[in-house]
Structure formats: structure tokens, C-alpha cells
Design a protein around this motif. Structure first.
Motif, PDB file in Angstrom:
ATOM      1  N   SER A  83       0.823  -1.217   0.000  1.00 11.85           N
ATOM      2  CA  SER A  83       0.000   0.000   0.000  1.00 11.85           C
ATOM      3  C   SER A  83       0.851   1.259   0.000  1.00 11.85           C
ATOM      4  O   SER A  83       0.605   2.193  -0.771  1.00 11.85           O
ATOM      5  CB  SER A  83      -0.944   0.004   1.203  1.00 11.85           C
ATOM      6  OG  SER A  83      -1.896  -1.023   1.080  1.00 11.85           O
ATOM      7  N   ARG A  84       1.870   1.309   0.832  1.00 11.70           N
ATOM      8  CA  ARG A  84       2.639   2.556   0.893  1.00 11.70           C
ATOM      9  C   ARG A  84       3.514   2.735  -0.346  1.00 11.70           C
ATOM     10  O   ARG A  84       3.724   3.859  -0.802  1.00 11.70           O
ATOM     11  CB  ARG A  84       3.444   2.661   2.180  1.00 11.70           C
ATOM     12  CG  ARG A  84       4.594   1.691   2.360  1.00 11.70           C
ATOM     13  CD  ARG A  84       5.160   1.860   3.776  1.00 11.70           C
ATOM     14  NE  ARG A  84       6.396   1.102   3.961  1.00 11.70           N
ATOM     15  CZ  ARG A  84       7.568   1.638   4.263  1.00 11.70           C
ATOM     16  NH1 ARG A  84       7.686   2.955   4.405  1.00 11.70           N
ATOM     17  NH2 ARG A  84       8.627   0.883   4.446  1.00 11.70           N
ATOM     18  N   LEU A  85       3.978   1.628  -0.932  1.00  9.44           N
ATOM     19  CA  LEU A  85       4.713   1.751  -2.183  1.00  9.44           C
ATOM     20  C   LEU A  85       3.800   2.250  -3.304  1.00  9.44           C
ATOM     21  O   LEU A  85       4.153   3.175  -4.040  1.00  9.44           O
ATOM     22  CB  LEU A  85       5.318   0.402  -2.565  1.00  9.44           C
ATOM     23  CG  LEU A  85       6.578  -0.039  -1.820  1.00  9.44           C
ATOM     24  CD1 LEU A  85       6.876  -1.504  -2.098  1.00  9.44           C
ATOM     25  CD2 LEU A  85       7.759   0.824  -2.218  1.00  9.44           C
ATOM     26  N   GLN A  86       2.618   1.636  -3.420  1.00  9.32           N
ATOM     27  CA  GLN A  86       1.706   2.051  -4.480  1.00  9.32           C
ATOM     28  C   GLN A  86       1.232   3.490  -4.281  1.00  9.32           C
ATOM     29  O   GLN A  86       1.112   4.254  -5.246  1.00  9.32           O
ATOM     30  CB  GLN A  86       0.510   1.108  -4.558  1.00  9.32           C
ATOM     31  CG  GLN A  86      -0.388   1.360  -5.760  1.00  9.32           C
ATOM     32  CD  GLN A  86       0.340   1.214  -7.080  1.00  9.32           C
ATOM     33  OE1 GLN A  86       0.741   0.125  -7.462  1.00  9.32           O
ATOM     34  NE2 GLN A  86       0.540   2.321  -7.789  1.00  9.32           N
ATOM     35  N   ASN A  87       0.976   3.868  -3.048  1.00 12.24           N
ATOM     36  CA  ASN A  87       0.545   5.240  -2.774  1.00 12.24           C
ATOM     37  C   ASN A  87       1.613   6.247  -3.194  1.00 12.24           C
ATOM     38  O   ASN A  87       1.309   7.300  -3.768  1.00 12.24           O
ATOM     39  CB  ASN A  87       0.208   5.410  -1.289  1.00 12.24           C
ATOM     40  CG  ASN A  87      -1.074   4.698  -0.903  1.00 12.24           C
ATOM     41  OD1 ASN A  87      -1.897   4.365  -1.758  1.00 12.24           O
ATOM     42  ND2 ASN A  87      -1.246   4.454   0.391  1.00 12.24           N
ATOM     43  N   ALA A  88       2.869   5.929  -2.899  1.00  6.32           N
ATOM     44  CA  ALA A  88       3.954   6.844  -3.270  1.00  6.32           C
ATOM     45  C   ALA A  88       4.115   6.909  -4.787  1.00  6.32           C
ATOM     46  O   ALA A  88       4.283   7.991  -5.363  1.00  6.32           O
ATOM     47  CB  ALA A  88       5.256   6.399  -2.613  1.00  6.32           C
ATOM     48  N   LEU A  89       4.067   5.765  -5.461  1.00  4.05           N
ATOM     49  CA  LEU A  89       4.199   5.747  -6.920  1.00  4.05           C
ATOM     50  C   LEU A  89       3.049   6.507  -7.584  1.00  4.05           C
ATOM     51  O   LEU A  89       3.242   7.213  -8.573  1.00  4.05           O
ATOM     52  CB  LEU A  89       4.242   4.304  -7.420  1.00  4.05           C
ATOM     53  CG  LEU A  89       5.495   3.506  -7.056  1.00  4.05           C
ATOM     54  CD1 LEU A  89       5.304   2.025  -7.378  1.00  4.05           C
ATOM     55  CD2 LEU A  89       6.730   4.048  -7.754  1.00  4.05           C
ATOM     56  N   THR A  90       1.861   6.376  -7.020  1.00  6.61           N
ATOM     57  CA  THR A  90       0.711   7.087  -7.576  1.00  6.61           C
ATOM     58  C   THR A  90       0.818   8.586  -7.341  1.00  6.61           C
ATOM     59  O   THR A  90       0.529   9.399  -8.227  1.00  6.61           O
ATOM     60  CB  THR A  90      -0.593   6.546  -6.970  1.00  6.61           C
ATOM     61  OG1 THR A  90      -0.702   5.141  -7.266  1.00  6.61           O
ATOM     62  CG2 THR A  90      -1.808   7.262  -7.528  1.00  6.61           C
ATOM     63  N   ALA A  91       1.241   8.973  -6.141  1.00  5.77           N
ATOM     64  CA  ALA A  91       1.377  10.395  -5.820  1.00  5.77           C
ATOM     65  C   ALA A  91       2.415  11.079  -6.707  1.00  5.77           C
ATOM     66  O   ALA A  91       2.285  12.264  -7.026  1.00  5.77           O
ATOM     67  CB  ALA A  91       1.734  10.563  -4.348  1.00  5.77           C
ATOM     68  N   CYS A  92       3.459  10.344  -7.099  1.00  2.00           N
ATOM     69  CA  CYS A  92       4.541  10.917  -7.905  1.00  2.00           C
ATOM     70  C   CYS A  92       4.372  10.640  -9.395  1.00  2.00           C
ATOM     71  O   CYS A  92       5.241  10.989 -10.200  1.00  2.00           O
ATOM     72  CB  CYS A  92       5.879  10.368  -7.427  1.00  2.00           C
ATOM     73  SG  CYS A  92       6.266  10.774  -5.692  1.00  2.00           S
ATOM     74  N   GLN A  93       3.264  10.028  -9.772  1.00  2.00           N
ATOM     75  CA  GLN A  93       3.017   9.637 -11.162  1.00  2.00           C
ATOM     76  C   GLN A  93       3.079  10.831 -12.103  1.00  2.00           C
ATOM     77  O   GLN A  93       2.547  11.896 -11.822  1.00  2.00           O
ATOM     78  CB  GLN A  93       1.649   8.973 -11.258  1.00  2.00           C
ATOM     79  CG  GLN A  93       1.241   8.550 -12.655  1.00  2.00           C
ATOM     80  CD  GLN A  93      -0.049   7.763 -12.645  1.00  2.00           C
ATOM     81  OE1 GLN A  93      -0.228   6.877 -11.826  1.00  2.00           O
ATOM     82  NE2 GLN A  93      -0.954   8.092 -13.551  1.00  2.00           N
ATOM     83  N   GLY A  94       3.750  10.627 -13.221  1.00  2.00           N
ATOM     84  CA  GLY A  94       3.794  11.645 -14.255  1.00  2.00           C
ATOM     85  C   GLY A  94       4.743  12.794 -13.993  1.00  2.00           C
ATOM     86  O   GLY A  94       4.874  13.693 -14.822  1.00  2.00           O
ATOM     87  N   THR A  95       5.457  12.752 -12.877  1.00  2.00           N
ATOM     88  CA  THR A  95       6.355  13.858 -12.538  1.00  2.00           C
ATOM     89  C   THR A  95       7.746  13.674 -13.121  1.00  2.00           C
ATOM     90  O   THR A  95       8.516  14.629 -13.224  1.00  2.00           O
ATOM     91  CB  THR A  95       6.492  13.989 -11.017  1.00  2.00           C
ATOM     92  OG1 THR A  95       7.106  12.796 -10.489  1.00  2.00           O
ATOM     93  CG2 THR A  95       5.138  14.192 -10.349  1.00  2.00           C
ATOM     94  N   GLY A  96       8.106  12.424 -13.481  1.00  2.00           N
ATOM     95  CA  GLY A  96       9.467  12.142 -13.893  1.00  2.00           C
ATOM     96  C   GLY A  96      10.437  12.135 -12.724  1.00  2.00           C
ATOM     97  O   GLY A  96      11.646  11.983 -12.922  1.00  2.00           O
ATOM     98  N   LYS A  97       9.920  12.302 -11.519  1.00  2.00           N
ATOM     99  CA  LYS A  97      10.757  12.258 -10.316  1.00  2.00           C
ATOM    100  C   LYS A  97      10.791  10.831  -9.779  1.00  2.00           C
ATOM    101  O   LYS A  97      10.249   9.911 -10.390  1.00  2.00           O
ATOM    102  CB  LYS A  97      10.220  13.236  -9.273  1.00  2.00           C
ATOM    103  CG  LYS A  97      10.278  14.692  -9.715  1.00  2.00           C
ATOM    104  CD  LYS A  97       9.767  15.630  -8.622  1.00  2.00           C
ATOM    105  CE  LYS A  97       9.844  17.085  -9.060  1.00  2.00           C
ATOM    106  NZ  LYS A  97       9.366  18.025  -8.007  1.00  2.00           N
ATOM    107  N   SER A  98      11.413  10.633  -8.614  1.00  2.00           N
ATOM    108  CA  SER A  98      11.642   9.279  -8.130  1.00  2.00           C
ATOM    109  C   SER A  98      11.048   9.021  -6.755  1.00  2.00           C
ATOM    110  O   SER A  98      10.938   9.918  -5.909  1.00  2.00           O
ATOM    111  CB  SER A  98      13.147   8.990  -8.064  1.00  2.00           C
ATOM    112  OG  SER A  98      13.786   9.818  -7.118  1.00  2.00           O
TER     113      SER A  98
END
Length: 419
Positions: free
Chosen positions: A65-80
């Protein structure tokens, strides 16, 4: 003389053949350089240790959950999203993840494990979108030896500018890194490490893609080291260079070629048919182009330069009658294939090469220059037209003809094998 051309003076048997120009593969049309790490969007710290690999946390308490939440929050930013250690904690456990337009960076000393819950999924990590990346120098471990299913480790689809950099991928249950559809894929300094006897664990699959580079990588896997194919569209402009293949099924094109493969460059690669510990590949190939009427199509403008092979059994394999494969029916037709500079040594017992065109109407079109094999045995060679210059193997068989070629620059490579 242009670098993209070699002038062939061809003499077939006793007849003189007019001069022709062959096009060398140039590979990836992009200018590819070492990737850099993107700006950090979020950093997550580990809650588990690598000692829990055999007895992972339950899916309700793992990191999904916390991995997916972080990936979703940063989606489309090109950041990491960065995975980091915390004291003695150095592991993350996760079910299936989806990421788009974001980089996942696994720090040094950190391992991201696939938890038991992803075994019924199609892959551990699904990648889509533009400017996504999987980066190390840590490790992603699929725990394929412990889960019940056969999901891919990383599956990237319909991507633009996807990067795998300085990451170790290991113990996949099926393919390690599969990229299908889109344009712009770079694998730089990737280490793939699964045993040669693990079934269907391809290293890197490049499928229906334009502009791809694999550079400076090391691949130990139980199936094709690299497989270039066309399940949904044509594949073109691919470079595989400076990479070592250990105990794999070879540097492969196919078996699906029905949409066409063109402009593929292999250069400065090493192939070992067994590991340093002595475990041989279960299908021990070096250079390997394979297809069949069930999934065939044109493969053209493929160049291999400076290839070093040791402990390999199937040395030079060009097989348009590979056997049943899934796909769209089409005639396998391999033309404009250039092997310039290959050396083999300590080949496995009963080693051989195959030059197998589909028919007299669709013969293998091949050029062998600066070839030094420690065994010149052949099996199942047929329907091929082969130009030769400084080659110690002369293909022969039903419908096979050879002729002399001149003005192919290069030499037999000087190889520095590690073991």
C-alpha cells in the motif's frame, strides 16, 4: 566508402557475381548515454530485513500500500520514489505494483522482494507512460523459487523513454524485464541473475519496440539472454553492446518475427555457455535467430561484430524451422545478416552451427567474415546463400551456396575471457 556500407565482391562457385552494396545495421537511432538519477519525489524507509525472504510478512502488513501510494502520488512527474535502509532494516516486501511516468530507485543495500501475494498476478511491477525508470544500485528479487505462480518480474508496455539503470534483477518466476510497444528503451548497467536451469526466465525481452539499447549489462538467466521479437508490431533500431551473457539461451531474435525485425546491431558482446561454477545452459546458444511458419516474418539488416564465445554448444544458429510457436502465420525470411568478427573456444561437447533457410524461395541471406570457430560441425543446414571472407566455416547442405566476399573491414576479435 560510407561507414554504413560494405562493398561486396562476390564470386559464387566459378561464376562472377556483380558488385552489390550491403547495409550494416546501425541500431538505436538515438544518442544514448549513461542515465542520471532524477529528482526525489518521496523517500520510503525499510521496515523488514532480507532474513525474512523465506518467511515474508503477510500481505496485510507488507509494503504494497505505501509503495503504491507513493508511486501514484509521484506519477507523471518524472521524479523518483526512493527505497532506503533504516538502521538494520534493508528490505521491502510487496504485491503487484503499477507505475507510470515515475522512477523507482532501490538504494544500495536494499532489496525489494515480491511477496507471496503477487504470484497470481501477471507481473510484480507494471510500467507504462513516459520517462519511467527502474534504478539501483539495489536489488529487486522476484522470489521465483518460493512463489507458486509464474508472473513476470517487470513488464513495461506502451512506453516512451523507459530506463532500467544500475539495478540487479534476480529470481524471476518468468521473464525478468519485458518491454513491449512504444519507443525509447535503455537498459544500462543492469545485472540479471537467475540460474541457467530456471525455466522461461528470459533476461531482457524487446518486443514490438522502436529504438532500444542494452549496454554494459550482465545477464545470467534460464532462457534467452536477450530476445528481440514482434508480438504486436514491428521492432527496429536495436543495439546490444558491451554485454555479457552467462548460461542463457543466447543472444536471440525470435521466435515471433511476424511483423518484421530490422536494423539490429550486436557489438562487443561475450557469451559464456556455463557459469563460473560449471552449470551449463539448458539450451546453450550463442548467436541465435529463430522463427517458424507459425510466427514468421522478415528479419533483415542484422549485424554482429566482435563476438566472443566460450563453453557454447550451438554456436551460430539461423533457424527458420524452429518449431511450433504462437503468433500470426507468416514465412520466416532472414536476409542481410552479417557476422563480422566472432571467436569461439572451449565449446561444449558436440558443438555445431546451423544455417537453415525456409525454402529455395526464401533462403537465408548471410555474410560470414573474420570467423574463427573451434569446431566447424554443422547440423540441418539448407537453403542459404552465404558470402565468406576469412571464415573457417563453410556452410553446406541442400540448396546452400557460398561465394567469396572482399572489402569487409575487421578481424577475428581478441577475447579476454574471465574464466
Amino acid at each position: 566508402m560510407k561507414a554504413s556500407q560494405i562493398i561486396l565482391a562476390a564470386v559464387a562457385l566459378s561464376a562472377t557475381v556483380s558488385l552489390t552494396a550491403q547495409t550494416l545495421a546501425t541500431g538505436d537511432s538515438r544518442t544514448v548515454s549513461q542515465p542520471s538519477y532524477p529528482t526525489v519525489c518521496q523517500t520510503l524507509t525499510a521496515n523488514f530485513t532480507t532474513s525474512q525472504r523465506s518467511s515474508p510478512p503477510s500481505s496485510s502488513s507488507d509494503d504494497t500500500s505505501r509503495l503504491q501510494n507513493a508511486l501514484t502520488a509521484c506519477q507523471g512527474t518524472g521524479k523518483s520514489v526512493v527505497l532506503a535502509t533504516s538502521g538494520s532494516n534493508n528490505a521491502f516486501f510487496t504485491g503487484a505494483l503499477n507505475m507510470s511516468g515515475v522512477a523507482l530507485v532501490v538504494n544500495s543495500g536494499v532489496t525489494l522482494y515480491g511477496n507471496d501475494s503477487y504470484s497470481s498476478a501477471s507481473q510484480l511491477i507494471s510500467v507504462t507512460g513516459t520517462n519511467a525508470a527502474i534504478m539501483g544500485p539495489g536489488t529487486i528479487d522476484g522470489r521465483g523459487d518460493l512463489i507458486s505462480g509464474t508472473p513476470r518480474l517487470i513488464n513495461a508496455k506502451s512506453i516512451s523513454n523507459f530506463i532500467a539503470y544500475n539495478i540487479t534483477l534476480q529470481n524471476a518466476a518468468k521473464m525478468h524485464l519485458y518491454v513491449e510497444g512504444g519507443s525509447g528503451f535503455t537498459a544500462w548497467g543492469v545485472t540479471i541473475n537467475s540460474g541457467p536451469t530456471t525455466a522461461n526466465t528470459d533476461g531482457i525481452d524487446i518486443d514490438s519496440l522502436t529504438n532500444a539499447t542494452v549496454y554494459g549489462s550482465s545477464i545470467t538467466a534460464g532462457d534467452d539472454g536477450v530476445a528481440i521479437k514482434t508480438n504486436s508490431a514491428a521492432t527496429s533500431n536495436v543495439t546490444i553492446s558491451g554485454t555479457t551473457f552467462i548460461g542463457t539461451h543466447g543472444m536471440s531474435i525470435g521466435s515471433q518475427t511476424m511483423y518484421g525485425i530490422t536494423n539490429v546491431l550486436f557489438k562487443n558482446n561475450y557469451v559464456y555457455g556455463k557459469t563460473s561454477g560449471g552449470t551449463y545452459s539448458t539450451n546453450n546458444n550463442g548467436i541465435n535467430i529463430k522463427s517458424d511458419i507459425d510466427c514468421g516474418g522478415n528479419v533483415t539488416q542484422v549485424t554482429y561484430t566482435n563476438t566472443c564465445m566460450k563453453y557454447v554448444k550451438h554456436l551460430l544458429i539461423f533457424n527458420s524451422n524452429y518449431g511450433s510457436c504462437s503468433g500470426t502465420t507468416g514465412t520466416p525470411y532472414f536476409t542481410d545478416i552479417i557476422v563480422n568478427g566472432v571467436k569461439t573456444t572451449s565449446s561444449q561437447s558436440s558443438a555445431y552451427s546451423t544455417f537453415n533457410g525456409y525454402s529455395s524461395s526464401y533462403p537465408l541471406g548471410l555474410y560470414l567474415a573474420n570467423v574463427s570457430l573451434d569446431t566447424t560441425t554443422q547440423q540441418n543446414s539448407q537453403y542459404a546463400s552465404v558470402g565468406l571472407e576469412n571464415s573457417n566455416i563453410t556452410p553446406s547442405g541442400t540448396g546452400v551456396s557460398t561465394y567469396t566476399v572482399t572489402n569487409i573491414s575487421g578481424s577475428v576479435p581478441t577475447c579476454s575471457f574471465a574464466y
